[in-house]
Design a protein around this motif. Structure first.
Motif, PDB file in Angstrom:
ATOM      1  N   THR A 179       0.828  -1.205   0.000  1.00 48.37           N
ATOM      2  CA  THR A 179       0.000   0.000   0.000  1.00 48.37           C
ATOM      3  C   THR A 179       0.866   1.261   0.000  1.00 48.37           C
ATOM      4  OG1 THR A 179      -0.202  -0.136   2.418  1.00 48.37           O
ATOM      5  CG2 THR A 179      -1.989  -1.077   1.122  1.00 48.37           C
ATOM      6  N   SER A 232      -7.355  -4.588   3.611  1.00 45.12           N
ATOM      7  CA  SER A 232      -6.572  -5.709   3.090  1.00 45.12           C
ATOM      8  C   SER A 232      -6.482  -6.834   4.115  1.00 45.12           C
ATOM      9  CB  SER A 232      -5.165  -5.244   2.707  1.00 45.12           C
ATOM     10  OG  SER A 232      -5.201  -4.317   1.648  1.00 45.12           O
ATOM     11  N   HIS A 283     -10.327   2.562   0.091  1.00 44.17           N
ATOM     12  CA  HIS A 283      -9.252   3.555   0.161  1.00 44.17           C
ATOM     13  C   HIS A 283      -9.674   4.872  -0.494  1.00 44.17           C
ATOM     14  CE1 HIS A 283      -5.280   5.379  -0.140  1.00 44.17           C
ATOM     15  NE2 HIS A 283      -5.450   5.480  -1.448  1.00 44.17           N
ATOM     16  N   ASN A 318      -9.632  -1.111  -2.854  1.00 44.60           N
ATOM     17  CA  ASN A 318      -9.427   0.163  -3.550  1.00 44.60           C
ATOM     18  C   ASN A 318     -10.578   1.131  -3.302  1.00 44.60           C
ATOM     19  OD1 ASN A 318      -7.074  -0.917  -4.602  1.00 44.60           O
ATOM     20  ND2 ASN A 318      -7.971  -1.414  -6.587  1.00 44.60           N
ATOM     21  N   LEU A 361      -3.311   5.722   4.706  1.00 43.04           N
ATOM     22  CA  LEU A 361      -3.246   4.316   4.308  1.00 43.04           C
ATOM     23  C   LEU A 361      -3.936   3.386   5.300  1.00 43.04           C
ATOM     24  CD1 LEU A 361       0.432   4.175   3.009  1.00 43.04           C
ATOM     25  CD2 LEU A 361      -1.659   4.270   1.637  1.00 43.04           C
ATOM     26  N   ALA A 405      -6.916   1.319   3.755  1.00 38.04           N
ATOM     27  CA  ALA A 405      -6.455   0.333   2.778  1.00 38.04           C
ATOM     28  C   ALA A 405      -5.783  -0.844   3.473  1.00 38.04           C
ATOM     29  CB  ALA A 405      -5.501   0.979   1.788  1.00 38.04           C
ATOM     30  N   ASN A 406      -4.939  -0.556   4.469  1.00 33.65           N
ATOM     31  CA  ASN A 406      -4.255  -1.629   5.185  1.00 33.65           C
ATOM     32  C   ASN A 406      -5.242  -2.500   5.957  1.00 33.65           C
ATOM     33  OD1 ASN A 406      -1.626  -1.006   4.383  1.00 33.65           O
ATOM     34  ND2 ASN A 406      -1.345   0.470   6.024  1.00 33.65           N
TER      35      ASN A 406
END
Length: 253
Positions: A9, A28, A144, A141, A21, A24-25
């Protein structure tokens, strides 16, 4: 695995801060946990379907049960997104993408069960690739982009989702090249198990990368940074999976 996710990322969105981030992290990590649960814990169709139903309920705003760790983590991600400026107008697309991903996971679960009963009962390579949303990248995505206010209207996000889904098919192909040895050992589906040889997979990946580049070029006028983000997804992932995968296995022979 945690280092690989964090580095990916950071590389894909180098203009973002650590706080940027976060979603997104965490998304994931949630996908990794959900994938493991449906792949390895759910032993019946009813259990797999119940997991999907519970996750969609949480995404819609319901409270998870006290013992639903997967749902509680998803609720935390949802709460973070609720603070984003455009979440109210884009939430339905976030939920839709989660639904697409979980449906794809269920479909793959059903394919594995069918194959266990009859080794010749396999999806076609086209059907398998069309199910690439189960990889989870597009939902990450979308999470994010909403969290960072990278898009502010539905049209922009829909265009990015369409492009991301095409990128995700490339990720599916290159991941399958990297993980073929492990997938063959544990019995997971892989496009090479479906009769597509390695050279053909590499050719298909190249063709789809070129298709993605054309599609992303068309977005440069409206969402240039996010188009660049997806280019970096392609670049990082194709290079990364040339050597290993997120589980640490580089055996693709």
């Amino acid at each position: 695995m945690l280092s690989a996710l964090a580095l990916s990322t950071a590389f894909i969105a180098p203009w973002c801060s650590a706080a940027d981030l976060r979603t997104a992290n965490r998304a994931s990590l949630w996908v990794t946990a959900e994938d493991w649960y449906i792949d390895s814990v759910a032993t019946t169709a009813e259990a797999a379907a119940a997991t999907v139903t519970a996750c969609l309920s949480v995404a819609a705003g319901d409270a998870p049960s006290a013992h639903d760790h997967l749902g509680r983590f998803l609720a935390e991600i949802r709460a973070d997104l609720a603070a984003a400026p455009y979440f109210d107008r884009l939430r339905h697309l976030w939920q839709k993408e989660l639904h697409r991903m979980l449906d794809a996971e269920l479909r793959e679960w059903q394919w594995r069960v069918a194959r266990a009963a009859d080794p010749s009962d396999l999806p076609t390579p086209d059907d398998y690739l069309d199910n690439a949303a189960g990889y989870g990248a597009t939902w990450v995505n979308v999470s994010h982009w909403i969290a960072t206010a990278a898009v502010e209207n539905e049209a922009q996000l829909v265009d990015l989702i369409d492009a991301s889904l095409e990128v995700e098919k490339v990720l599916r192909l290159v991941n399958d090249l990297a993980s073929y040895g492990r997938d063959r050992t544990v019995g997971d589906l892989n496009i090479q198990v479906l009769g597509v040889d390695e050279d053909t997979v590499r050719r298909l990946a190249g063709e789809r990368i070129r298709r993605c580049q054309t599609l992303l070029a068309s977005l440069d006028g409206t969402v240039p940074q996010e188009a660049g983000y997806l280019r970096r997804v392609l670049g990082f992932t194709t290079a990364f999976y040339g050597e290993t995968d997120f589980w640490g296995s580089g055996d693709h022979h």
